[in-house]
Design a protein around this motif. Structure first.
Motif, PDB file in Angstrom:
ATOM      1  N   ALA A   1       0.932  -1.253  -0.102  1.00  0.00           N
ATOM      2  CA  ALA A   1       0.039  -0.024   0.036  1.00  0.00           C
ATOM      3  C   ALA A   1       0.788   1.310   0.118  1.00  0.00           C
ATOM      4  O   ALA A   1       0.335   2.161  -0.633  1.00  0.00           O
ATOM      5  CB  ALA A   1      -0.984  -0.126   1.051  1.00  0.00           C
TER       6      ALA A   1
ATOM      7  N   GLY B   1      -5.427   1.977   2.626  1.00  0.00           N
ATOM      8  CA  GLY B   1      -5.069   0.464   2.667  1.00  0.00           C
ATOM      9  C   GLY B   1      -4.004   0.519   3.608  1.00  0.00           C
ATOM     10  O   GLY B   1      -4.062  -0.892   4.200  1.00  0.00           O
TER      11      GLY B   1
ATOM     12  N   LEU C   1     -10.509  -1.563  -1.697  1.00  0.00           N
ATOM     13  CA  LEU C   1      -8.864  -1.775  -1.539  1.00  0.00           C
ATOM     14  C   LEU C   1      -8.787  -1.748  -0.205  1.00  0.00           C
ATOM     15  O   LEU C   1      -7.735  -2.552   0.273  1.00  0.00           O
ATOM     16  CB  LEU C   1      -8.170  -0.309  -2.157  1.00  0.00           C
ATOM     17  CG  LEU C   1      -6.651  -0.565  -2.431  1.00  0.00           C
ATOM     18  CD1 LEU C   1      -6.107   0.214  -3.616  1.00  0.00           C
ATOM     19  CD2 LEU C   1      -6.019  -0.001  -1.048  1.00  0.00           C
TER      20      LEU C   1
ATOM     21  N   ASN D   1      -4.282   4.393  -1.321  1.00  0.00           N
ATOM     22  CA  ASN D   1      -3.416   3.446  -0.842  1.00  0.00           C
ATOM     23  C   ASN D   1      -2.972   3.535   0.664  1.00  0.00           C
ATOM     24  O   ASN D   1      -2.586   2.607   1.344  1.00  0.00           O
ATOM     25  CB  ASN D   1      -2.241   3.363  -1.699  1.00  0.00           C
ATOM     26  CG  ASN D   1      -2.303   2.528  -2.805  1.00  0.00           C
ATOM     27  OD1 ASN D   1      -2.421   1.035  -2.779  1.00  0.00           O
ATOM     28  ND2 ASN D   1      -2.579   3.048  -4.052  1.00  0.00           N
TER      29      ASN D   1
ATOM     30  N   THR E   1      -5.467  -3.117  -8.368  1.00  0.00           N
ATOM     31  CA  THR E   1      -4.031  -2.907  -8.544  1.00  0.00           C
ATOM     32  C   THR E   1      -3.912  -2.286 -10.003  1.00  0.00           C
ATOM     33  O   THR E   1      -3.290  -1.087 -10.516  1.00  0.00           O
ATOM     34  CB  THR E   1      -2.982  -3.840  -8.360  1.00  0.00           C
ATOM     35  OG1 THR E   1      -2.982  -4.180  -7.016  1.00  0.00           O
ATOM     36  CG2 THR E   1      -1.568  -3.526  -8.832  1.00  0.00           C
TER      37      THR E   1
ATOM     38  N   GLY F   1       2.153   2.087  -3.173  1.00  0.00           N
ATOM     39  CA  GLY F   1       1.126   2.975  -4.046  1.00  0.00           C
ATOM     40  C   GLY F   1       0.815   4.309  -3.783  1.00  0.00           C
ATOM     41  O   GLY F   1       0.892   5.244  -4.476  1.00  0.00           O
TER      42      GLY F   1
END
Length: 464
Positions: free
Chosen positions: A158, A297, A351, A294, A268, A161
């Motif tokens: 995460a 996440g 997510l 993210n 993703t 990201g």
């Protein structure tokens, strides 16, 4: 020596020892996973320019994004078995160097065939890293401390990201035409080089087992190893890889994780596309939105690990997280054409739920597998389940070409993920992990073996 060892066995000293292990290993493993994840999924951002430049269809992209997992599937189990044989640092060094080189070579993927070959090779080289780290952490942390370590390590995907999205967006907005290369080619170059550097560092930094850890005192090494040995002897688990394969349990976990990975790979590889389709066309803006999602996440994954260690109920926690992920996917599909903010909010929920399920999921198979069964079994679960990473993007790309919308594919993937919740509730046996430490008073002991014997006898953690 006995007083120092007994002090190490006390709860407060045990916390100190495992903090030392945690901060030595987990941040570096997280860094490796960050660069691995960026190199694996940067294709989702590169797609925003690459497809137009090369005149490719969504189907070509979906196949290329997913074919990574075919290479992953074919080489993951051998890689994990090799890790058990030759050690973690040699195996992880080889993996990291390999994927770094292939990531840079992705700049030459100007035909579908070359795209497919390089994505396949990226999967071959990265195979074994993720399940290898899962196995490696079991060499250092007993079961009641693993979920937190797993959650922190896995949260790196995460955080990747958070870093990778804005970085890819910035590169695509500023590097186009530099040295005669397209912006998407620069993404592969700039994001691949750190993996090559870290591959070399890995060999000198990682330690294979507690007994080799010069950064621990002899007393600390004995204590950690005694706890791990005690755990193996105290629980009835499947030691044989063949015995594990003959049982139904490992195949149940494969199916459950397949459903979770189908959702994770869809988010993703098509999360940036969804954001672009609801009206945010600038790659840098897409990157920042994905970074925020993210970050949520990452918080979810870390929280899931802490909660699982505290409650000891990974079964219910995994099923709830997967259900939230499925609800988010379905909501994003239904709102993509009518509400940009609603669709992005649902993407965030999907997510967070899906990523939170992943670290806690691994507590379930680790209850049943150890030794060769753990080395091969963890890799087998991950490699077969990750075939969902091929099928889901391919399905989404094909349906988007034929219908012009992501919605049908997202609804199908939502249905697949909710199946994970159903399978866990219906078929995974109920168990309670050792969530809380039991402290007892014992006489001063002289050896790590005595600590282990007391722990076996009393089922708790020893307090001098």
């Amino acid at each position: 020596m006995s007083t120092s060892l007994s002090r190490a066995a006390a709860p407060e000293s045990a916390e100190r020892v495992y903090r030392k292990v945690f901060f030595r290993l987990v941040p570096f493993l997280m860094l490796l996973w960050v660069v691995a994840w960026i190199d694996r999924v940067n294709i989702g951002f590169v797609k925003l320019r690459m497809l137009d430049d090369l005149g490719w269809s969504e189907t070509i992209y979906g196949i290329g994004a997913g074919i990574f997992f075919i290479g992953y599937f074919l080489f993951e189990v051998p890689s994990n078995l090799l890790l058990q044989k030759i050690g973690a640092k040699k195996t992880i060094m080889r993996i990291t160097l390999g994927w770094g080189v292939v990531s840079v070579l992705m700049m030459f993927a100007t035909t579908p065939e070359m795209f497919y070959v390089l994505r396949f090779l990226l999967g071959v080289f990265e195979a074994g890293f993720y399940p290898g780290i899962i196995l490696y952490l079991t060499y250092w942390f007993p079961a009641n401390r693993r979920a937190k370590a797993f959650g922190m390590f896995m949260s790196a995907s995460a955080f990747a990201g958070v870093i990778g999205g804005p970085l890819a967006g910035w590169i695509m907005n500023t590097m186009d035409g530099v040295a005669g290369l397209s912006s998407w080619q620069w993404v592969f170059i700039i994001e691949g080089i750190p993996s090559i550097i870290l591959g070399v560092v890995t060999f000198f930094y990682l330690t294979d087992r507690p007994k080799h850890a010069k950064w621990l005192t002899p007393t600390e090494r004995e204590f950690v190893q005694a706890e791990l040995d005690n755990e193996v002897h105290a629980e009835e688990k499947q030691h044989s890889m063949l015995a594990a394969l003959r049982g139904k349990t490992i195949w149940l976990f494969i199916l459950i994780f397949f459903c979770i990975i189908a959702a994770n790979s869809s988010l993703t590889f098509y999360g940036p596309t969804l954001i672009a389709e609801v009206g945010f066309g600038d790659p840098l803006v897409v990157g920042w939105i994905m970074a925020g999602i993210n970050l949520l996440g990452a918080a979810g994954m870390i929280s899931a690990g802490f909660i699982s260690d505290r409650t000891g109920d990974s079964r219910i926690q995994t099923s709830i997280s997967a259900a939230l992920g499925a609800v988010g996917l379905a909501g994003a599909a239904l709102l993509i054409d009518t509400s940009p903010i609603g669709a992005i909010s649902c993407l965030a929920l999907a997510l967070v739920g899906t990523m939170s399920a992943i670290p806690v999921f691994w507590q379930m198979p680790n209850r049943f597998l150890v030794g060769a069964a753990a080395a091969g079994g963890v890799a087998l679960i991950n490699s077969i389940a990750n075939l969902a990473g091929f099928f889901a993007p391919t399905l989404l790309g094909s349906l988007k070409d034929s219908t012009g919308s992501l919605a049908p594919g997202l609804l199908i993937v939502a249905g697949v993920e909710i199946l994970a919740t159903i399978l866990i509730i219906a078929l995974v046996p109920k168990f309670k992990e050792s969530a809380k430490t039991t402290t007892i008073s014992v006489p001063v002991v002289e050896t790590a073996a005595e600590v282990a014997q007391v722990a076996v006898k009393d089922g708790g953690e020893v307090k001098a």
